[in-house]
Design a protein around this motif. Structure first.
Motif, PDB file in Angstrom:
ATOM      1  N   SER A  85       0.827  -1.203   0.000  1.00 55.14           N
ATOM      2  CA  SER A  85       0.000   0.000   0.000  1.00 55.14           C
ATOM      3  C   SER A  85       0.862   1.254   0.000  1.00 55.14           C
ATOM      4  CB  SER A  85      -0.918   0.014   1.225  1.00 55.14           C
ATOM      5  OG  SER A  85      -0.153   0.095   2.414  1.00 55.14           O
ATOM      6  N   VAL A  86       0.283   2.324  -0.510  1.00 53.18           N
ATOM      7  CA  VAL A  86       0.927   3.641  -0.479  1.00 53.18           C
ATOM      8  C   VAL A  86       0.269   4.420   0.650  1.00 53.18           C
ATOM      9  CG1 VAL A  86       1.377   5.768  -1.756  1.00 53.18           C
ATOM     10  CG2 VAL A  86       1.379   3.562  -2.955  1.00 53.18           C
ATOM     11  N   LYS A  87       1.070   4.798   1.648  1.00 56.45           N
ATOM     12  CA  LYS A  87       0.524   5.502   2.813  1.00 56.45           C
ATOM     13  C   LYS A  87       0.390   6.996   2.572  1.00 56.45           C
ATOM     14  CE  LYS A  87       3.079   2.565   5.888  1.00 56.45           C
ATOM     15  NZ  LYS A  87       3.914   2.542   7.082  1.00 56.45           N
ATOM     16  N   GLN A  88       1.428   7.568   1.962  1.00 59.87           N
ATOM     17  CA  GLN A  88       1.415   9.013   1.751  1.00 59.87           C
ATOM     18  C   GLN A  88       2.321   9.392   0.591  1.00 59.87           C
ATOM     19  OE1 GLN A  88       2.642  11.213   5.210  1.00 59.87           O
ATOM     20  NE2 GLN A  88       2.173  13.195   4.337  1.00 59.87           N
ATOM     21  N   ILE A  89       1.854  10.382  -0.198  1.00 59.22           N
ATOM     22  CA  ILE A  89       2.653  10.954  -1.277  1.00 59.22           C
ATOM     23  C   ILE A  89       2.733  12.463  -1.035  1.00 59.22           C
ATOM     24  CG2 ILE A  89       2.800  11.433  -3.753  1.00 59.22           C
ATOM     25  CD1 ILE A  89       3.214   8.513  -3.310  1.00 59.22           C
ATOM     26  N   GLU A  90       3.945  12.984  -1.029  1.00 56.70           N
ATOM     27  CA  GLU A  90       4.146  14.425  -0.874  1.00 56.70           C
ATOM     28  C   GLU A  90       4.848  14.938  -2.120  1.00 56.70           C
ATOM     29  OE1 GLU A  90       6.732  17.539   1.857  1.00 56.70           O
ATOM     30  OE2 GLU A  90       6.479  15.481   2.563  1.00 56.70           O
ATOM     31  N   LYS A  91       4.216  15.918  -2.780  1.00 56.31           N
ATOM     32  CA  LYS A  91       4.815  16.488  -3.997  1.00 56.31           C
ATOM     33  C   LYS A  91       5.841  17.537  -3.586  1.00 56.31           C
ATOM     34  CE  LYS A  91       3.452  17.816  -8.631  1.00 56.31           C
ATOM     35  NZ  LYS A  91       2.330  17.959  -9.548  1.00 56.31           N
ATOM     36  N   LEU A  92       7.102  17.336  -3.970  1.00 54.13           N
ATOM     37  CA  LEU A  92       8.178  18.259  -3.610  1.00 54.13           C
ATOM     38  C   LEU A  92       8.374  19.324  -4.682  1.00 54.13           C
ATOM     39  CD1 LEU A  92      10.767  15.617  -2.341  1.00 54.13           C
ATOM     40  CD2 LEU A  92       9.136  16.919  -0.974  1.00 54.13           C
ATOM     41  N   ALA A  93       8.239  18.918  -5.924  1.00 57.53           N
ATOM     42  CA  ALA A  93       8.371  19.810  -7.085  1.00 57.53           C
ATOM     43  C   ALA A  93       7.694  19.102  -8.253  1.00 57.53           C
ATOM     44  CB  ALA A  93       9.844  20.079  -7.389  1.00 57.53           C
ATOM     45  N   ASP A  94       7.727  19.725  -9.420  1.00 54.71           N
ATOM     46  CA  ASP A  94       7.129  19.087 -10.584  1.00 54.71           C
ATOM     47  C   ASP A  94       7.856  17.775 -10.877  1.00 54.71           C
ATOM     48  OD1 ASP A  94       5.355  18.938 -12.748  1.00 54.71           O
ATOM     49  OD2 ASP A  94       6.929  19.626 -14.116  1.00 54.71           O
ATOM     50  N   LYS A  95       7.126  16.681 -10.885  1.00 58.72           N
ATOM     51  CA  LYS A  95       7.656  15.336 -11.170  1.00 58.72           C
ATOM     52  C   LYS A  95       8.609  14.809 -10.099  1.00 58.72           C
ATOM     53  CE  LYS A  95       5.611  15.376 -15.236  1.00 58.72           C
ATOM     54  NZ  LYS A  95       4.360  14.663 -15.430  1.00 58.72           N
ATOM     55  N   SER A  96       8.597  15.417  -8.917  1.00 55.91           N
ATOM     56  CA  SER A  96       9.464  14.980  -7.821  1.00 55.91           C
ATOM     57  C   SER A  96       8.630  14.815  -6.554  1.00 55.91           C
ATOM     58  CB  SER A  96      10.570  16.015  -7.603  1.00 55.91           C
ATOM     59  OG  SER A  96      11.450  15.586  -6.594  1.00 55.91           O
ATOM     60  N   PHE A  97       8.728  13.640  -5.922  1.00 56.66           N
ATOM     61  CA  PHE A  97       7.846  13.300  -4.813  1.00 56.66           C
ATOM     62  C   PHE A  97       8.598  12.605  -3.682  1.00 56.66           C
ATOM     63  CE2 PHE A  97       5.691  13.026  -8.855  1.00 56.66           C
ATOM     64  CZ  PHE A  97       4.501  13.723  -8.671  1.00 56.66           C
ATOM     65  N   LYS A  98       7.983  12.641  -2.506  1.00 59.07           N
ATOM     66  CA  LYS A  98       8.425  11.804  -1.385  1.00 59.07           C
ATOM     67  C   LYS A  98       7.282  10.838  -1.107  1.00 59.07           C
ATOM     68  CE  LYS A  98       9.903  11.921   3.421  1.00 59.07           C
ATOM     69  NZ  LYS A  98      10.053  12.738   4.640  1.00 59.07           N
ATOM     70  N   ALA A  99       7.582   9.543  -1.056  1.00 56.85           N
ATOM     71  CA  ALA A  99       6.547   8.521  -0.876  1.00 56.85           C
ATOM     72  C   ALA A  99       6.815   7.693   0.373  1.00 56.85           C
ATOM     73  CB  ALA A  99       6.499   7.611  -2.102  1.00 56.85           C
ATOM     74  N   SER A 100       5.755   7.468   1.136  1.00 57.18           N
ATOM     75  CA  SER A 100       5.807   6.537   2.267  1.00 57.18           C
ATOM     76  C   SER A 100       4.935   5.350   1.900  1.00 57.18           C
ATOM     77  CB  SER A 100       5.274   7.197   3.543  1.00 57.18           C
ATOM     78  OG  SER A 100       6.127   8.233   3.942  1.00 57.18           O
ATOM     79  N   VAL A 101       5.545   4.172   1.857  1.00 58.56           N
ATOM     80  CA  VAL A 101       4.825   2.975   1.415  1.00 58.56           C
ATOM     81  C   VAL A 101       5.009   1.837   2.412  1.00 58.56           C
ATOM     82  CG1 VAL A 101       5.145   3.636  -1.013  1.00 58.56           C
ATOM     83  CG2 VAL A 101       6.736   2.012   0.035  1.00 58.56           C
ATOM     84  N   SER A 102       4.195   0.823   2.226  1.00 53.23           N
ATOM     85  CA  SER A 102       4.303  -0.400   3.016  1.00 53.23           C
ATOM     86  C   SER A 102       4.377  -1.569   2.043  1.00 53.23           C
ATOM     87  CB  SER A 102       3.067  -0.530   3.916  1.00 53.23           C
ATOM     88  OG  SER A 102       3.084  -1.750   4.602  1.00 53.23           O
ATOM     89  N   GLY A 103       5.151  -2.587   2.409  1.00 53.36           N
ATOM     90  CA  GLY A 103       5.266  -3.725   1.503  1.00 53.36           C
ATOM     91  C   GLY A 103       5.772  -4.971   2.199  1.00 53.36           C
ATOM     92  N   LYS A 104       5.770  -6.058   1.460  1.00 57.57           N
ATOM     93  CA  LYS A 104       6.262  -7.341   1.977  1.00 57.57           C
ATOM     94  C   LYS A 104       7.686  -7.567   1.499  1.00 57.57           C
ATOM     95  CE  LYS A 104       2.111  -8.937   3.433  1.00 57.57           C
ATOM     96  NZ  LYS A 104       1.819  -9.247   4.816  1.00 57.57           N
ATOM     97  N   MET A 105       8.587  -7.759   2.458  1.00 57.62           N
ATOM     98  CA  MET A 105       9.974  -8.067   2.115  1.00 57.62           C
ATOM     99  C   MET A 105      10.274  -9.504   2.513  1.00 57.62           C
ATOM    100  SD  MET A 105      13.521  -6.154   3.192  1.00 57.62           S
ATOM    101  CE  MET A 105      13.466  -4.888   1.956  1.00 57.62           C
TER     102      MET A 105
END
Length: 194
Positions: A112-132
């Motif tokens: 799942s994707v918990k949060q997406i923060e747009k830093l600039a055009d086409k540039s983001f910070k993403a907080s995700v969850s996954g199975k490793m």
């Protein structure tokens, strides 16, 4: 009266179907470029710090909305015996600890994707969850990463620290146990998808 009710429902269904088709049409899949991507495992020992670098990895990311960065799927697979330190004795100890005879790959799959923060055009910070999955043990992890879209490329950068024992791995030892590896490791990745 029944016909009058059915007409707006029909148009609403057509509009929603069109919107869904439009969204699917802009779904884009990118494949991990092994030669351009870097994935390192950083650790410590009683003698010195060490780094393992991955020589063979693969994966895919699917972006459904580039403007707001909607990620519908992401998976990365690393061939366990492609981890190299530059020292064959250390590599052998690593493969033994990872039980690579039975577990050939290490995998990450987005849940799942918990949060997406747009830093600039086409540039983001993403907080995700996954199975490793490492050495046959699967854990749910959270992961923060930067995501940059450059033309036909998707660039992911980030790092994740955890303990080997979280995945049932005994930290490797060398020279009859006189050199001990620290339990904590850090994975650093710079992944390029085309």
């Amino acid at each position: 009266m029944i016909h009058l009710f059915k007409l707006p429902v029909f148009f609403l269904t057509v509009i929603l179907s069109s919107l869904f088709s439009f969204q699917v049409a802009f779904s884009q899949s990118f494949t991990l470029n092994n030669s351009s991507s870097v994935l390192e495992v950083h650790g410590t020992s009683s003698l010195h710090d060490w780094v393992l670098e991955t020589e063979k990895q693969s994966g895919k990311i699917v972006i459904t909305n580039a403007d707001e960065l909607e990620i519908s799927s992401l998976n990365i697979t690393v061939e366990a015996e492609s981890l190299k330190s530059g020292k064959s004795s250390m590599d052998k100890n690593t493969y033994k600890a990872l039980n690579t005879d039975d577990h050939k790959t290490m995998n990450f799959t987005l849940s799942s994707v918990k949060q997406i923060e747009k830093l600039a055009d086409k540039s983001f910070k993403a907080s995700v969850s996954g199975k490793m999955t490492i050495s046959g043990v699967t854990k749910t992890i959270s992961l923060d990463m930067s995501v940059k879209l450059e033309g036909n490329k998707v660039l992911l950068n980030g790092e994740k620290s955890f303990e080997m024992t979280d995945f049932g791995i005994d930290p490797p030892k060398a020279l009859l146990g006189t050199i001990k590896t620290g339990n904590k490791i850090k994975i650093v990745f710079k992944s390029v998808f085309n």
